[in-house]
Design a protein around this motif. Structure first.
Motif, PDB file in Angstrom:
ATOM      1  N   GLY A 128       0.834  -1.191   0.000  1.00  0.00           N
ATOM      2  CA  GLY A 128       0.000   0.000   0.000  1.00  0.00           C
ATOM      3  C   GLY A 128       0.867   1.239   0.000  1.00  0.00           C
ATOM      4  N   GLN A 129       1.862   1.231   0.876  1.00  0.00           N
ATOM      5  CA  GLN A 129       2.685   2.421   1.021  1.00  0.00           C
ATOM      6  C   GLN A 129       3.794   2.474  -0.027  1.00  0.00           C
ATOM      7  OE1 GLN A 129       5.041   2.826   4.508  1.00  0.00           O
ATOM      8  NE2 GLN A 129       4.711   5.006   4.607  1.00  0.00           N
ATOM      9  N   GLN A 130       4.334   1.318  -0.354  1.00  0.00           N
ATOM     10  CA  GLN A 130       5.531   1.334  -1.179  1.00  0.00           C
ATOM     11  C   GLN A 130       5.288   0.894  -2.612  1.00  0.00           C
ATOM     12  OE1 GLN A 130       7.735  -1.141   1.469  1.00  0.00           O
ATOM     13  NE2 GLN A 130       8.353   0.552   2.763  1.00  0.00           N
ATOM     14  N   GLY A 131       4.035   0.647  -2.965  1.00  0.00           N
ATOM     15  CA  GLY A 131       3.759   0.092  -4.282  1.00  0.00           C
ATOM     16  C   GLY A 131       3.413   1.112  -5.342  1.00  0.00           C
ATOM     17  N   ALA A 132       2.137   1.471  -5.421  1.00  0.00           N
ATOM     18  CA  ALA A 132       1.682   2.312  -6.526  1.00  0.00           C
ATOM     19  C   ALA A 132       1.747   3.788  -6.154  1.00  0.00           C
ATOM     20  CB  ALA A 132       0.251   1.942  -6.895  1.00  0.00           C
ATOM     21  N   ILE A 133       1.843   4.623  -7.182  1.00  0.00           N
ATOM     22  CA  ILE A 133       1.779   6.066  -6.993  1.00  0.00           C
ATOM     23  C   ILE A 133       0.384   6.481  -7.394  1.00  0.00           C
ATOM     24  CG2 ILE A 133       2.712   8.263  -7.773  1.00  0.00           C
ATOM     25  CD1 ILE A 133       5.400   6.630  -8.003  1.00  0.00           C
ATOM     26  N   ARG A 134      -0.464   6.712  -6.407  1.00  0.00           N
ATOM     27  CA  ARG A 134      -1.896   6.747  -6.639  1.00  0.00           C
ATOM     28  C   ARG A 134      -2.383   7.891  -7.512  1.00  0.00           C
ATOM     29  NH1 ARG A 134      -4.936   6.492  -1.646  1.00  0.00           N
ATOM     30  NH2 ARG A 134      -6.529   5.542  -2.911  1.00  0.00           N
ATOM     31  N   GLY A 165      -5.172   5.495  -8.149  1.00  0.00           N
ATOM     32  CA  GLY A 165      -5.966   5.631  -6.936  1.00  0.00           C
ATOM     33  C   GLY A 165      -7.449   5.377  -7.161  1.00  0.00           C
ATOM     34  N   GLY A 175      -8.666  -2.381  -5.239  1.00  0.00           N
ATOM     35  CA  GLY A 175      -7.436  -2.888  -4.633  1.00  0.00           C
ATOM     36  C   GLY A 175      -6.762  -3.939  -5.500  1.00  0.00           C
ATOM     37  N   GLN A 231      -5.134  -2.416  -8.470  1.00  0.00           N
ATOM     38  CA  GLN A 231      -3.933  -1.662  -8.104  1.00  0.00           C
ATOM     39  C   GLN A 231      -2.746  -2.602  -7.958  1.00  0.00           C
ATOM     40  OE1 GLN A 231      -4.288   1.035  -4.859  1.00  0.00           O
ATOM     41  NE2 GLN A 231      -6.028   2.103  -5.738  1.00  0.00           N
ATOM     42  N   GLN A 232      -3.010  -3.770  -7.371  1.00  0.00           N
ATOM     43  CA  GLN A 232      -1.929  -4.738  -7.221  1.00  0.00           C
ATOM     44  C   GLN A 232      -1.429  -5.189  -8.590  1.00  0.00           C
ATOM     45  OE1 GLN A 232      -3.441  -7.603  -4.463  1.00  0.00           O
ATOM     46  NE2 GLN A 232      -1.583  -7.521  -3.256  1.00  0.00           N
ATOM     47  N   LYS A 292       4.172  -3.261 -13.359  1.00  0.00           N
ATOM     48  CA  LYS A 292       5.295  -2.331 -13.317  1.00  0.00           C
ATOM     49  C   LYS A 292       6.616  -3.095 -13.227  1.00  0.00           C
ATOM     50  CE  LYS A 292       6.133  -0.170  -9.306  1.00  0.00           C
ATOM     51  NZ  LYS A 292       5.950   0.836  -8.233  1.00  0.00           N
ATOM     52  N   TRP A 293       6.636  -4.102 -12.345  1.00  0.00           N
ATOM     53  CA  TRP A 293       7.890  -4.829 -12.158  1.00  0.00           C
ATOM     54  C   TRP A 293       8.177  -5.766 -13.310  1.00  0.00           C
ATOM     55  CZ3 TRP A 293      10.868  -2.212  -9.637  1.00  0.00           C
ATOM     56  CH2 TRP A 293      10.476  -1.542  -8.485  1.00  0.00           C
ATOM     57  N   ILE A 346      -3.748 -10.454   3.548  1.00  0.00           N
ATOM     58  CA  ILE A 346      -4.805 -10.520   2.544  1.00  0.00           C
ATOM     59  C   ILE A 346      -5.600 -11.803   2.741  1.00  0.00           C
ATOM     60  CG2 ILE A 346      -3.549  -9.089   0.907  1.00  0.00           C
ATOM     61  CD1 ILE A 346      -2.841 -11.457  -0.700  1.00  0.00           C
TER      62      ILE A 346
END
Lengths: 326, 508
Positions: free
Chosen positions: B349-355, B405, B409, B412-413, B419-420, B437
């Protein structure tokens, strides 16, 4: 985001048009093309500074030293002109941008390498830069008659019906529009502000990006420093005192999120124009100066309220909070 | 309700009893009808794997969470803790893993915050406070100045302050949540003495620990939880370490893992001699194409710290990384991505997507170098890259221009994973990929992991969940206290071996 921003920019454009319409009912001359061009020219310094501030705010920082940077650079330009009137304006412009960038880089280094909060850094440098003006000028003014004609003429020189000052603002808008939308550095600014943790993991150096944001903000402040001093034909310690607040206000009105990651060059320009129109129109339609300040302030609060509401509706939870799992 | 059925008869009545306590979070039953009894003058060890529900239980006991069902009784009277203050009023206090104290207040203020002695005018009587604090500190043999600022104390002294605070509210139940995690050997022994003192004063102690040696040293009783369920309880002198491990691990829950026929290829990643001054030491291993390598260990064993060093976020003091046989120097995440390593962190949540960013910009962010020339982005190439990988993951969105954003959910994952994958990595590190989860999403993540390995990616999976480690890994490295404790595969991979190596218990 493009859609969201463009709709936000559309609302702001509409607000400016409505405002111009209302002013026209009381004072039709205000919306004459010639006068609008004057308003734009008058707002140009704010536009240039707002673009720089926009980049800084985008990366979750703030630059309160822009007005002091402007004043210091302006003073240095004026003193060079007095000492060596033969130095061509092109060189002076270059010196202004370079010195401004250097002052911005100083902010950036403190934020990047020493990890000091940007508001503290720039609050400090704001005072330091003003103090340096005092030291180098002994508190004396550089007046119009001491400046060379070429030095003073440049921002007023007209091309295709607009003064150089306006053209420079337009040029900066174009350059920074390309920088923000088409370069990897521009993308990094958005990433750093949008989610610094995620930016780290994608290989972006957060501190370095913030450093560059301060350099751009400083360079634009430096450029404005020369333009300001030559346009008003005077340089002294207190020029543009408090102007950094107008710059931040323009950004906020323009939809640049104070929490970072959201904003555009277009928004900054429209925010500046919105303020510019208010400031130019209120005296014309005989609103007392006391009301002018209250109205400008209200505009800022209304703009923030609109922005926060827009931000709230798109909030959604990413992941269920993982707290209970352990 | 028949409380007597819970335990074999004990000489004394419990001070505190939990009866069929249930706590549910969206998608997860953290506690399912668990039982617990704490007796005066006795230390009860609460034992369980990560995710067994220990922390949730502590939060219920201290009034931070409210249970969805069941009853709490204190001295036989049913009580309800609506807030932390209610629990404190009943004499329940907790000393947490990381002591929750106030760094800028004095020792005396910390001890009496919330229940300070008052003067006649209702103001805090500072001299009385200092006096009483000094007395309590002396009582536990702590040489700490009540006027010292907490910030200036070491961790062990902070623990003593926390214990003094517990004593100051005349606590009858003291909860110690992994109190020795941050202490040195000597400090641990001082803590044991303190526990003995508290016992002698008739306090009931709930002792939560992963370390078997200390459980057997100071506990009188044990209670075992597994996956939010109560498993067993009894007297510690009636069981062995082996029994306890069996109860903790139990039969693995019925979880279905994808059937894989691993096609393990040549070595992709070789790590030699990774050292860090404080976090880990002497890490050596290899990773092959198509392989899933599990990293198991207790929380704080140094797994994530090592992975972050491998990915260039923190700096190791020594160590060589070879990829495809070539030495690659990795000093920053950017260099790691270039070398073909990507890291999907625990906190997605914090380190993954740029919302606020559109989908396509999120997907291409680490790969921008490939879709740009001299720093200028080629938008057409960027879009093509984003489209390719979002389609591969079957991402459904109105437009790739949509801010991340605004997505659900799950989507977003997908963006984060796309991305990776768009960086075309050779090694992918997944840190606790299914933490927090629900079961359904877990299965999807496991399938996806198997698919990545089948496509020839080398996968490192850091996980604290034994079923997941056993179900997914081809090979497992167990870490303990910053070192590799064991490398296990095939028949050596059992719940018992994992727990033994992670906790440092010798072969029975």
């Amino acid at each position: 985001m493009k859609q969201l921003l463009s709709s936000r920019e559309l609302i702001l454009s509409a607000a400016i048009v409505v405002m111009l319409g209302l002013i026209a009912t009381r004072f039709p001359g205000f919306v004459a093309p010639g006068n609008l061009a004057d308003v734009f020219n008058d707002t140009s310094p704010l536009i240039i500074l707002a673009i720089g501030q926009m980049i800084v705010i985008l990366t979750k920082c703030i630059d309160l030293s822009v007005a002091a940077n402007l004043a210091l650079t302006g003073m240095v330009c004026a003193m060079i002109n007095v000492a060596a009137p033969g130095v061509p304006v092109a060189v002076i412009v270059f010196v202004a941008i370079a010195l401004g960038a250097l002052l911005g880089a100083f902010n950036g280094i403190l934020v990047w390498k020493l990890d000091i909060p940007p508001i503290v850094v720039t609050l400090g440098t704001m005072t330091i830069y003003r103090g340096i003006i005092f030291l180098i000028s002994d508190g004396k003014w550089v007046n119009s008659h001491e400046m060379s004609d070429a030095f003073k003429a440049f921002p007023r020189a007209e091309a295709l019906g607009l003064p150089m000052l306006s053209w420079l603002a337009i040029l900066m808008v174009v350059i920074f529009f390309v920088l923000m939308t088409r370069t990897t550095l521009g993308r990094a600014f958005y990433a750093v502000g949008g989610n610094p943790h995620a930016a780290v993991y994608t290989g972006i150096n957060v501190g370095k990006s913030q450093f560059w944001a301060f350099v751009f903000s400083g360079a634009l402040a430096g450029l404005t420093g020369y333009l300001w001093v030559s346009r008003y034909a005077v340089a002294y310690v207190d020029i543009a005192l408090g102007f950094e607040l107008d710059v931040v206000a323009a950004c906020v009105i323009g939809g640049i999120a104070i929490s970072g990651g959201i904003g555009s060059v277009g928004g900054a320009v429209l925010g500046a124009l919105f303020l510019g129109v208010i400031k130019n129109a209120l005296p014309v339609i005989n609103v007392s100066p006391f009301w002018q300040m209250a109205i400008s302030g209200s505009a800022i609060i209304i703009a923030i309220a609109v922005n926060t509401r827009a931000g709230r509706t798109k909030g959604r939870i990413i992941l269920k909070k993982a707290e209970h799992a352990s | 309700m028949t409380p007597e059925s819970l335990t074999p008869p004990s000489p004394v009545a419990p001070v505190l009893r939990l009866d069929r306590i249930t706590k549910t979070f969206p998608g997860v039953k953290a506690l399912n009808e668990v039982e617990l009894a704490l007796y005066p003058g006795q230390v009860t060890a609460l034992v369980g794997e990560n995710g067994a529900g220990k922390s949730t239980l502590v939060k219920i006991l201290t009034g931070i969470y409210q249970p969805d069902g069941g009853a709490i009784t204190v001295d036989g009277t049913p009580v309800r803790f609506r807030a932390a203050q209610d629990a404190a009023d009943h004499g329940i206090t907790a000393i947490h893993q990381e002591t929750v104290l106030f760094d800028d207040l004095s020792v005396a203020e910390n001890i009496f915050l919330g229940h300070a002695p008052k003067s006649r005018f209702g103001l805090i009587d500072t001299s009385a406070q200092r006096h009483m604090a000094a007395e309590i500190l002396r009582g536990i043999g702590a040489e700490i100045d009540p006027d010292a600022r907490l910030r200036d104390l070491g961790i062990a002294s902070k623990h003593l302050v926390a214990i003094s605070r517990a004593l100051s509210i005349d606590a009858r139940v003291v909860i110690m949540d992994e109190p020795t995690a941050a202490l040195s050997h000597k400090e641990i022994h001082e803590l044991y003495d303190l526990v003995e003192q508290l016992k002698a004063q008739g306090k009931a102690i709930l002792f939560i620990s992963h370390k078997f040696d200390e459980i057997f040293r100071i506990a009188d009783r044990y209670t075992v939880f597994r996956d939010g369920q109560f498993v067993a309880e009894g007297r510690i002198d009636e069981i062995t370490e082996g029994d306890l491990v069996k109860m903790m691990v139990g039969r693995s829950v019925d979880q279905i893992f994808p059937k894989r026929a691993p096609q393990i290829g040549e070595t992709v990643l070789q790590v030699t001699g990774y050292d860090h001054p404080t976090e880990f030491e002497d890490i050596n291993f290899t990773l092959n194409k198509g392989e899933i390598l599990g990293f198991y260990g207790l929380v704080g064993a140094g797994r994530s710290e090592f992975m972050q060093a491998l990915f260039g976020i923190t700096k190791p003091s020594k160590g060589v990384t070879k990829i495809d046989g070539k030495i690659r120097v990795i000093r920053s995440p950017a260099e790691a991505v270039n070398a073909g390593i990507v890291y999907v962190p625990e906190d997605r949540g914090q380190q993954g997507a740029i919302r606020p960013m559109p989908i396509f910009q999120n997907v291409t962010l680490p790969s921008l170098a490939r879709t740009s020339r001299n720093g200028f982005i080629r938008l057409a190439e960027e879009f093509a890259l984003a489209r390719e990988f979002t389609q591969r993951l079957d991402l459904r969105a109105a437009s790739l221009d949509t801010p991340v954003g605004n997505l659900s959910g799950g989507n977003q994952q997908k963006v984060v994973i796309a991305k990776w994958l768009a960086t075309q990595p050779k090694v992918i590190i997944l840190d606790e990929p299914t933490k927090g989860i629900d079961i359904g999403s877990k299965a999807a993540v496991h399938d996806f992991m198997a698919e990545l390995a089948a496509q020839g990616l080398a996968v490192i999976m850091v996980s604290s969940e034994i079923p997941e480690v056993l179900g997914m890994s081809d090979r497992v490295i167990v870490m303990r206290e910053g070192r590799i404790a064991a490398e296990l595969e095939g028949d050596d991979l059992t719940p018992e071996t994992l727990v033994r190596h992670a906790a440092g218990i010798a072969e029975a």
